[in-house]
Design a protein around this motif. Structure first.
Motif, PDB file in Angstrom:
ATOM      1  N   PRO A   5       0.816  21.196 -12.230  1.00 22.34           N
ATOM      2  CA  PRO A   5       2.259  21.435 -12.129  1.00 22.34           C
ATOM      3  C   PRO A   5       3.004  20.936 -13.370  1.00 22.34           C
ATOM      4  CG  PRO A   5       1.669  19.493 -10.869  1.00 22.34           C
ATOM      5  CD  PRO A   5       0.385  20.046 -11.415  1.00 22.34           C
ATOM      6  N   LYS A   6       4.203  21.401 -13.529  1.00 26.89           N
ATOM      7  CA  LYS A   6       5.048  20.969 -14.638  1.00 26.89           C
ATOM      8  C   LYS A   6       5.456  19.515 -14.430  1.00 26.89           C
ATOM      9  CE  LYS A   6       8.660  22.965 -17.546  1.00 26.89           C
ATOM     10  NZ  LYS A   6       9.534  24.140 -17.723  1.00 26.89           N
ATOM     11  N   GLY A   7       5.533  18.767 -15.519  1.00 25.28           N
ATOM     12  CA  GLY A   7       6.004  17.388 -15.445  1.00 25.28           C
ATOM     13  C   GLY A   7       4.918  16.347 -15.348  1.00 25.28           C
ATOM     14  N   MET A   8       3.675  16.759 -15.165  1.00 19.65           N
ATOM     15  CA  MET A   8       2.548  15.825 -15.097  1.00 19.65           C
ATOM     16  C   MET A   8       1.684  15.973 -16.335  1.00 19.65           C
ATOM     17  SD  MET A   8       1.233  16.013 -11.123  1.00 19.65           S
ATOM     18  CE  MET A   8       0.152  14.574 -11.309  1.00 19.65           C
ATOM     19  N   THR A   9       1.166  14.843 -16.836  1.00 15.83           N
ATOM     20  CA  THR A   9       0.171  14.910 -17.894  1.00 15.83           C
ATOM     21  C   THR A   9      -1.186  15.197 -17.259  1.00 15.83           C
ATOM     22  OG1 THR A   9      -0.429  12.569 -17.783  1.00 15.83           O
ATOM     23  CG2 THR A   9       1.453  13.161 -19.197  1.00 15.83           C
ATOM     24  N   HIS A  37      -3.731  13.393 -17.649  1.00 13.35           N
ATOM     25  CA  HIS A  37      -4.217  12.093 -17.173  1.00 13.35           C
ATOM     26  C   HIS A  37      -3.575  11.734 -15.837  1.00 13.35           C
ATOM     27  CE1 HIS A  37      -6.369   8.367 -17.638  1.00 13.35           C
ATOM     28  NE2 HIS A  37      -5.273   7.658 -17.477  1.00 13.35           N
ATOM     29  N   ASP A  38      -2.304  12.094 -15.648  1.00 16.86           N
ATOM     30  CA  ASP A  38      -1.653  11.891 -14.345  1.00 16.86           C
ATOM     31  C   ASP A  38      -2.436  12.613 -13.251  1.00 16.86           C
ATOM     32  OD1 ASP A  38       0.432  10.430 -15.478  1.00 16.86           O
ATOM     33  OD2 ASP A  38       1.766  12.167 -15.646  1.00 16.86           O
ATOM     34  N   CYS A  39      -2.857  13.832 -13.556  1.00 20.54           N
ATOM     35  CA  CYS A  39      -3.612  14.634 -12.588  1.00 20.54           C
ATOM     36  C   CYS A  39      -4.934  13.958 -12.245  1.00 20.54           C
ATOM     37  CB  CYS A  39      -3.869  16.032 -13.138  1.00 20.54           C
ATOM     38  SG  CYS A  39      -2.371  17.031 -13.361  1.00 20.54           S
ATOM     39  N   VAL A  40      -5.619  13.452 -13.259  1.00 17.35           N
ATOM     40  CA  VAL A  40      -6.893  12.763 -13.038  1.00 17.35           C
ATOM     41  C   VAL A  40      -6.688  11.537 -12.149  1.00 17.35           C
ATOM     42  CG1 VAL A  40      -8.672  11.366 -14.175  1.00 17.35           C
ATOM     43  CG2 VAL A  40      -8.029  13.593 -15.122  1.00 17.35           C
ATOM     44  N   ASN A  41      -5.670  10.743 -12.430  1.00 18.35           N
ATOM     45  CA  ASN A  41      -5.414   9.535 -11.637  1.00 18.35           C
ATOM     46  C   ASN A  41      -5.132   9.868 -10.169  1.00 18.35           C
ATOM     47  OD1 ASN A  41      -5.813   7.709 -13.699  1.00 18.35           O
ATOM     48  ND2 ASN A  41      -3.656   7.637 -14.299  1.00 18.35           N
ATOM     49  N   ARG A  42      -4.351  10.917  -9.957  1.00 16.34           N
ATOM     50  CA  ARG A  42      -4.030  11.294  -8.573  1.00 16.34           C
ATOM     51  C   ARG A  42      -5.277  11.775  -7.841  1.00 16.34           C
ATOM     52  NH1 ARG A  42       0.978  15.262  -6.707  1.00 16.34           N
ATOM     53  NH2 ARG A  42       0.455  15.338  -4.474  1.00 16.34           N
ATOM     54  N   PRO A  92       2.746  17.967 -20.698  1.00 16.74           N
ATOM     55  CA  PRO A  92       3.469  17.852 -19.418  1.00 16.74           C
ATOM     56  C   PRO A  92       4.254  19.103 -19.021  1.00 16.74           C
ATOM     57  CG  PRO A  92       3.683  15.825 -20.663  1.00 16.74           C
ATOM     58  CD  PRO A  92       2.983  16.798 -21.563  1.00 16.74           C
ATOM     59  N   ASP A  93       4.863  19.791 -19.998  1.00 19.37           N
ATOM     60  CA  ASP A  93       5.666  20.973 -19.673  1.00 19.37           C
ATOM     61  C   ASP A  93       4.839  22.224 -19.402  1.00 19.37           C
ATOM     62  OD1 ASP A  93       7.989  19.561 -19.852  1.00 19.37           O
ATOM     63  OD2 ASP A  93       8.511  20.236 -21.876  1.00 19.37           O
TER      64      ASP A  93
END
Length: 303
Positions: free
Chosen positions: A10-14, A16-21, A39-40
Motif C-alpha cells: 500500500p501507499k505510505g509504507m516502506t 521494510h515496514d511491510c517486512v516488519n508487519r 513509500p509512495d
C-alpha cells in the motif's frame, strides 16, 4: 511455513515496514522483500517467508513492470511527487510524437545514475542519508535495460502549463523509474518528475496474484496463512526445471558436483532448478565458474 507471499504494497509504507508487519503476522524473523519500493509506490512486492528467503536474490534480479505518470514542467529533489520543487518551466504543449520519440531514445540498454534520494549505498551509507544531510557524493553508475515503453494516455497534444501523461514500462532490475521520468524530461528539454507509480509485475507475480494486508490478516484469523504462500518451485518457474529421483536426487540433496555428460536431459542451461516427483524444490544448480564440464549447487533446500 516456507514460500513466497505476493504482497500488494500500500501507499505510505516502506518495504521494510511491510517486512516488519509480516514478521509479526507470521511470527518469524525469516521474512525478506525482493526489491525496495518507495513509500509512495504501490503494487507487487514479493515477500519471502521462512526457507524461501534463500531465493530472494533470484526474484530481486528478475525484470519488473510498472504503470505510472510523468508530469512535465517541474523538477523535484526526490524526482517524484514527495520532493520539493527545485526547477520550474511552464510549458505550452508537447505532442504525442515528441513523447514517443523520447521513449524510443530511452529504450534498450544504457547507463543510469541512481537518484540521491535512494537506498543505494556509498561507503556503507545510503544515498538518501547523504541527501538529508545536504551532502552530494559521487553516485555509482549502473547499466539497465528498458525493454519497452507504452504511452497510455490517448491525447495527441498534451497542453500546459504542467502537462502529464500515463505510461507502462518493462525494465531490468535496478532501474529507477523516477529517474527515467527525469530522463524523459531531459530528452524533451524540460524539467520533469514522476507523479505516480505502481509496480504491476515482479518475477512471475502480477497484481492479480497479490494479497492485501487485510486479506492476510483475515487468513491468519482462519489459520490459513500457509495457503497464501507460493512454493519455491513455482516462484522460480522462470528457471529451467528438471524432475529427478532415486540416486541422482540423493546426490543433489547432498550438494554434490555433477558432470554434464552424466545428465542426458541437460541441454546447456546456465542455471536451473531440480525438483522431486511431487514438484518440491531440491536445489538450484549452475555451470561451474572455472570447470565448464561440471555443474555445481548454488542452493540446496532442506525442509
Amino acid at each position: 511455513m516456507d514460500g513466497v507471499l505476493p504482497l500488494y504494497k500500500p501507499k505510505g509504507m516502506t518495504s521494510h515496514d511491510c517486512v516488519n508487519r509480516l514478521r509479526k503476522i507470521f511470527q518469524t524473523k525469516k521474512v525478506g522483500h525482493t526489491g525496495t519500493l518507495d513509500p509512495d509506490v504501490t503494487g507487487v512486492l514479493p515477500i519471502c517467508i521462512g526457507g524461501a528467503t534463500r531465493i530472494s536474490e533470484y526474484l530481486l534480479n528478475s525484470p519488473k513492470g510498472y504503470e505510472g505518470e510523468v508530469t512535465l514542467g517541474k523538477a523535484t529533489t526526490t524526482e517524484d511527487a514527495s520532493g520539493e520543487v527545485v526547477a520550474e518551466n511552464i510549458i505550452s504543449s508537447v505532442t504525442r510524437q515528441e513523447i514517443e520519440h523520447a521513449m524510443k531514445q530511452l529504450t534498450g540498454t544504457f547507463i543510469q545514475v541512481p537518484p540521491m534520494y535512494s537506498a543505494v549505498k556509498v561507503n556503507g551509507k545510503k544515498l538518501y542519508e547523504y541527501a538529508r544531510e545536504g551532502k552530494e557524493v559521487e553516485r555509482p553508475k549502473r547499466e539497465i535495460t528498458v525493454y519497452n515503453w507504452t504511452l497510455d494516455s490517448e491525447e495527441e497534444i498534451f497542453e500546459g502549463p504542467y502537462p502529464s501523461f500515463r505510461f507502462t514500462v518493462h525494465c531490468s532490475k535496478g532501474t529507477y523509474v523516477r529517474t527515467l521520468a527525469v530522463m524523459i524530461g531531459e530528452a524533451l528539454g524540460v524539467p520533469a518528475f514522476m507523479s505516480d507509480l505502481k509496480r504491476t509485475k515482479s518475477a512471475i507475480f502480477t497484481l492479480e496474484d497479490c494479497k492485501t494486508f487485510e486479506e492476510i490478516e483475515a487468513a491468519k484469523e482462519r489459520d490459513e496463512l500457509a495457503s497464501l504462500l507460493v512454493p519455491i518451485s513455482e516462484a522460480l518457474s522462470d528457471l529451467p526445471k528438471f524432475i529427478i529421483h532415486d540416486t541422482l536426487a540423493s546426490k543433489v540433496q547432498n550438494g554434490l558436483v555433477l558432470e554434464k555428460e552424466q545428465l542426458s536431459f541437460y541441454k546447456g542451461e546456465e542455471t536451473f532448478l531440480f525438483v522431486d516427483e511431487s514438484g518440491n524444490a531440491i536445489a538450484i544448480y549452475r555451470v561451474h565458474p572455472t570447470k565448464p564440464n561440471l555443474l555445481k549447487p548454488e542452493k540446496v533446500f532442506h525442509f
